[in-house]
Design a protein around this motif. Structure first.
Motif, PDB file in Angstrom:
ATOM      1  N   LYS A   1       0.845  -1.189   0.000  1.00  0.00           N
ATOM      2  CA  LYS A   1       0.000   0.000   0.000  1.00  0.00           C
ATOM      3  C   LYS A   1       0.880   1.239   0.000  1.00  0.00           C
ATOM      4  CE  LYS A   1      -3.725   2.333   2.495  1.00  0.00           C
ATOM      5  NZ  LYS A   1      -4.626   2.314   3.682  1.00  0.00           N
ATOM      6  N   LEU A   2       0.528   2.213  -0.822  1.00  0.00           N
ATOM      7  CA  LEU A   2       1.285   3.451  -0.884  1.00  0.00           C
ATOM      8  C   LEU A   2       1.025   4.280   0.374  1.00  0.00           C
ATOM      9  CD1 LEU A   2       3.052   5.427  -2.542  1.00  0.00           C
ATOM     10  CD2 LEU A   2       0.925   6.383  -3.470  1.00  0.00           C
ATOM     11  N   ILE A   3       2.090   4.699   1.038  1.00  0.00           N
ATOM     12  CA  ILE A   3       1.980   5.567   2.196  1.00  0.00           C
ATOM     13  C   ILE A   3       1.946   7.010   1.700  1.00  0.00           C
ATOM     14  CG2 ILE A   3       2.991   6.241   4.392  1.00  0.00           C
ATOM     15  CD1 ILE A   3       2.035   3.329   4.243  1.00  0.00           C
ATOM     16  N   GLY A   4       0.907   7.729   2.035  1.00  0.00           N
ATOM     17  CA  GLY A   4       0.742   9.064   1.491  1.00  0.00           C
ATOM     18  C   GLY A   4       0.049   8.993   0.141  1.00  0.00           C
ATOM     19  N   GLU A   5       0.295   9.970  -0.714  1.00  0.00           N
ATOM     20  CA  GLU A   5      -0.319   9.983  -2.037  1.00  0.00           C
ATOM     21  C   GLU A   5       0.561  10.762  -2.998  1.00  0.00           C
ATOM     22  OE1 GLU A   5      -4.093  11.654  -1.200  1.00  0.00           O
ATOM     23  OE2 GLU A   5      -3.346  13.697  -1.007  1.00  0.00           O
ATOM     24  N   PRO A   6       0.490  10.452  -4.298  1.00  0.00           N
ATOM     25  CA  PRO A   6       1.288  11.193  -5.281  1.00  0.00           C
ATOM     26  C   PRO A   6       0.895  12.662  -5.302  1.00  0.00           C
ATOM     27  CG  PRO A   6       0.392   9.160  -6.224  1.00  0.00           C
ATOM     28  CD  PRO A   6      -0.294   9.367  -4.914  1.00  0.00           C
ATOM     29  N   ILE A   7       1.864  13.532  -5.577  1.00  0.00           N
ATOM     30  CA  ILE A   7       1.566  14.961  -5.599  1.00  0.00           C
ATOM     31  C   ILE A   7       0.842  15.356  -6.879  1.00  0.00           C
ATOM     32  CG2 ILE A   7       3.506  15.496  -4.092  1.00  0.00           C
ATOM     33  CD1 ILE A   7       5.039  16.470  -6.562  1.00  0.00           C
ATOM     34  N   ILE A   8       0.845  14.486  -7.883  1.00  0.00           N
ATOM     35  CA  ILE A   8       0.129  14.739  -9.135  1.00  0.00           C
ATOM     36  C   ILE A   8      -0.859  13.609  -9.358  1.00  0.00           C
ATOM     37  CG2 ILE A   8       0.327  14.976 -11.642  1.00  0.00           C
ATOM     38  CD1 ILE A   8       3.099  16.146 -11.232  1.00  0.00           C
ATOM     39  N   ASP A   9      -2.124  13.967  -9.533  1.00  0.00           N
ATOM     40  CA  ASP A   9      -3.157  12.954  -9.734  1.00  0.00           C
ATOM     41  C   ASP A   9      -3.467  12.815 -11.219  1.00  0.00           C
ATOM     42  OD1 ASP A   9      -4.975  11.017  -9.143  1.00  0.00           O
ATOM     43  OD2 ASP A   9      -6.328  12.289  -7.980  1.00  0.00           O
ATOM     44  N   ASP A  10      -4.112  11.712 -11.554  1.00  0.00           N
ATOM     45  CA  ASP A  10      -4.561  11.468 -12.923  1.00  0.00           C
ATOM     46  C   ASP A  10      -6.027  11.879 -12.980  1.00  0.00           C
ATOM     47  OD1 ASP A  10      -4.660  10.685 -15.542  1.00  0.00           O
ATOM     48  OD2 ASP A  10      -3.793   8.709 -15.192  1.00  0.00           O
ATOM     49  N   ASP A  11      -6.360  12.857 -13.820  1.00  0.00           N
ATOM     50  CA  ASP A  11      -7.716  13.419 -13.835  1.00  0.00           C
ATOM     51  C   ASP A  11      -8.686  12.435 -14.481  1.00  0.00           C
ATOM     52  OD1 ASP A  11      -9.897  15.005 -13.657  1.00  0.00           O
ATOM     53  OD2 ASP A  11      -9.285  16.438 -15.197  1.00  0.00           O
ATOM     54  N   GLU A  12      -9.235  11.536 -13.659  1.00  0.00           N
ATOM     55  CA  GLU A  12     -10.195  10.536 -14.140  1.00  0.00           C
ATOM     56  C   GLU A  12     -11.520  10.661 -13.392  1.00  0.00           C
ATOM     57  OE1 GLU A  12      -6.725   7.187 -15.044  1.00  0.00           O
ATOM     58  OE2 GLU A  12      -8.137   6.898 -13.406  1.00  0.00           O
ATOM     59  N   PHE A  13     -11.835  11.848 -12.932  1.00  0.00           N
ATOM     60  CA  PHE A  13     -12.993  12.028 -12.070  1.00  0.00           C
ATOM     61  C   PHE A  13     -14.158  12.649 -12.833  1.00  0.00           C
ATOM     62  CE2 PHE A  13      -9.299  12.014  -9.311  1.00  0.00           C
ATOM     63  CZ  PHE A  13      -9.678  11.091  -8.351  1.00  0.00           C
ATOM     64  N   SER A  14     -15.341  12.325 -12.384  1.00  0.00           N
ATOM     65  CA  SER A  14     -16.563  12.927 -12.901  1.00  0.00           C
ATOM     66  C   SER A  14     -17.472  13.259 -11.721  1.00  0.00           C
ATOM     67  CB  SER A  14     -17.280  11.989 -13.880  1.00  0.00           C
ATOM     68  OG  SER A  14     -17.624  10.780 -13.244  1.00  0.00           O
ATOM     69  N   THR A  15     -18.378  14.187 -11.953  1.00  0.00           N
ATOM     70  CA  THR A  15     -19.348  14.622 -10.933  1.00  0.00           C
ATOM     71  C   THR A  15     -18.668  15.046  -9.628  1.00  0.00           C
ATOM     72  OG1 THR A  15     -20.764  12.897 -11.858  1.00  0.00           O
ATOM     73  CG2 THR A  15     -21.598  14.056  -9.956  1.00  0.00           C
ATOM     74  N   PRO A  16     -17.913  16.158  -9.581  1.00  0.00           N
ATOM     75  CA  PRO A  16     -17.724  17.088 -10.698  1.00  0.00           C
ATOM     76  C   PRO A  16     -16.545  16.689 -11.586  1.00  0.00           C
ATOM     77  CG  PRO A  16     -16.693  17.949  -8.739  1.00  0.00           C
ATOM     78  CD  PRO A  16     -17.346  16.660  -8.333  1.00  0.00           C
ATOM     79  N   GLU A  17     -16.583  17.189 -12.816  1.00  0.00           N
ATOM     80  CA  GLU A  17     -15.529  16.905 -13.779  1.00  0.00           C
ATOM     81  C   GLU A  17     -14.892  18.208 -14.231  1.00  0.00           C
ATOM     82  OE1 GLU A  17     -14.947  14.763 -18.160  1.00  0.00           O
ATOM     83  OE2 GLU A  17     -16.917  14.932 -17.240  1.00  0.00           O
ATOM     84  N   ASP A  18     -13.563  18.206 -14.292  1.00  0.00           N
ATOM     85  CA  ASP A  18     -12.840  19.366 -14.798  1.00  0.00           C
ATOM     86  C   ASP A  18     -12.770  19.245 -16.314  1.00  0.00           C
ATOM     87  OD1 ASP A  18     -11.213  21.454 -15.386  1.00  0.00           O
ATOM     88  OD2 ASP A  18      -9.528  20.838 -14.125  1.00  0.00           O
ATOM     89  N   THR A  19     -13.702  19.887 -17.001  1.00  0.00           N
ATOM     90  CA  THR A  19     -13.802  19.738 -18.465  1.00  0.00           C
ATOM     91  C   THR A  19     -12.648  20.400 -19.203  1.00  0.00           C
ATOM     92  OG1 THR A  19     -15.221  21.693 -18.551  1.00  0.00           O
ATOM     93  CG2 THR A  19     -16.311  19.549 -18.392  1.00  0.00           C
ATOM     94  N   SER A  20     -11.934  21.284 -18.518  1.00  0.00           N
ATOM     95  CA  SER A  20     -10.814  21.959 -19.176  1.00  0.00           C
ATOM     96  C   SER A  20      -9.502  21.205 -18.996  1.00  0.00           C
ATOM     97  CB  SER A  20     -10.659  23.384 -18.619  1.00  0.00           C
ATOM     98  OG  SER A  20     -10.352  23.348 -17.231  1.00  0.00           O
ATOM     99  N   ASP A  21      -9.555  20.098 -18.293  1.00  0.00           N
ATOM    100  CA  ASP A  21      -8.357  19.307 -18.034  1.00  0.00           C
ATOM    101  C   ASP A  21      -8.524  17.934 -18.671  1.00  0.00           C
ATOM    102  OD1 ASP A  21      -5.913  18.606 -17.146  1.00  0.00           O
ATOM    103  OD2 ASP A  21      -6.397  18.581 -15.013  1.00  0.00           O
ATOM    104  N   THR A  22      -7.431  17.247 -18.863  1.00  0.00           N
ATOM    105  CA  THR A  22      -7.460  15.898 -19.430  1.00  0.00           C
ATOM    106  C   THR A  22      -6.633  14.968 -18.567  1.00  0.00           C
ATOM    107  OG1 THR A  22      -5.560  16.411 -20.855  1.00  0.00           O
ATOM    108  CG2 THR A  22      -7.758  16.725 -21.802  1.00  0.00           C
ATOM    109  N   ALA A  23      -6.892  13.683 -18.711  1.00  0.00           N
ATOM    110  CA  ALA A  23      -6.120  12.695 -17.970  1.00  0.00           C
ATOM    111  C   ALA A  23      -4.684  12.658 -18.483  1.00  0.00           C
ATOM    112  CB  ALA A  23      -6.767  11.328 -18.099  1.00  0.00           C
TER     113      ALA A  23
END
Length: 258
Positions: A80-102
């Motif tokens: 298991k990763l301890i902590g989290e990456p400082i850069i995420d992969d934009d794969e989210f919806s509701t809400p979705e950042d339409t101006s960004d891409t994965a």
């Protein structure tokens, strides 16, 4: 104890309550048992996709994941990763950042240093059924750079079939609901729903907890009876905790003086 036997035993105390109400009591008590004791454990498989970081745990069906204990990728356990990456992969919806891409699909690497993590944040749309997400990342030096920041973690780089296996503590399955109710309802004479997930030797704990809940109902309220059956239920919880704690070990070695 099958569904028919359990319901008939509860009806000896609460004959005026409808069948579905009694089923809800059983399901509620089964969920409490699972949360308090970690007795319901299951495995689930998912297929990895190159470039995909997050995997919605929807294939867990009606089970709610209480805790993920371990994850295997290609039959190899990953930490298991301890902590989290400082850069995420934009794969989210509701809400979705339409101006960004994965992020772009990463190139596979020979080190295969994979790790898992969880995201249990709910969607902002309360009408959307939210599920916990399992994340798979790979550690690669200077993998991603965005906005002047560099992360050493990239998303999964391999596409596979049923190659992610998650071991988790979950809530039990609910009863199946058919077009009819009562004695002809689905799974009435079998170990269905929560009865299949809670070990059969502890079905009496389900019974005591369900009877206690019935005595809290305004139609059947009885403080003394509730206190008695709830105390029996709590004693049963202790027995299940002991069962879970010791079934894979011989317990503790206590030193003795001779």
């Amino acid at each position: 104890m099958n569904k028919q036997t359990l319901l008939e035993s509860i009806r000896e105390h609460h004959s005026n309550l409808p069948t579905r109400q009694l089923e809800i009591y059983i399901e509620t008590i089964a969920n409490k048992i699972a949360i308090d004791t970690n007795v319901v454990k299951k495995t689930f498989v998912y297929s990895s996709v190159a470039g995909q970081r997050w995997y919605t745990l929807s294939t867990a069906g009606p089970n709610y994941v209480i805790k993920v204990e371990k994850v295997y990728f290609n039959d190899v356990i990953i930490p298991k990763l301890i902590g989290e990456p400082i850069i995420d992969d934009d794969e989210f919806s509701t809400p979705e950042d339409t101006s960004d891409t994965a992020l772009t699909t990463p190139v596979s690497n020979v080190s295969n240093k994979r790790m898992w993590m969880l995201n249990d944040y709910m969607h902002s749309d309360l009408h959307t059924a939210s599920r916990m997400k399992l994340g798979i990342v790979e550690k690669v030096t200077n993998a991603v750079t965005i906005d002047g920041r560099t992360s050493n973690y990239q998303s999964c780089s391999i596409t596979g079939t049923s190659n992610i296996r998650m071991y988790a503590i979950v809530t039990p399955n609910p009863f199946l609901q058919g077009a009819t109710s009562g004695y002809s309802s689905p799974g009435y004479t079998s170990l269905s729903g929560p009865l299949a997930d809670i070990p059969v030797q502890f079905h009496d704990v389900l019974l005591n907890g369900s009877i206690a809940m019935g005595y809290k109902n305004p139609k059947n309220f009885n403080g003394d009876m509730y206190t008695f059956f709830n105390s029996q239920f709590l004693e049963g919880i202790k027995d299940i905790k002991k069962f879970v704690r010791t079934k894979h070990s011989t317990g503790f070695i206590k030193p003795q003086d001779f």
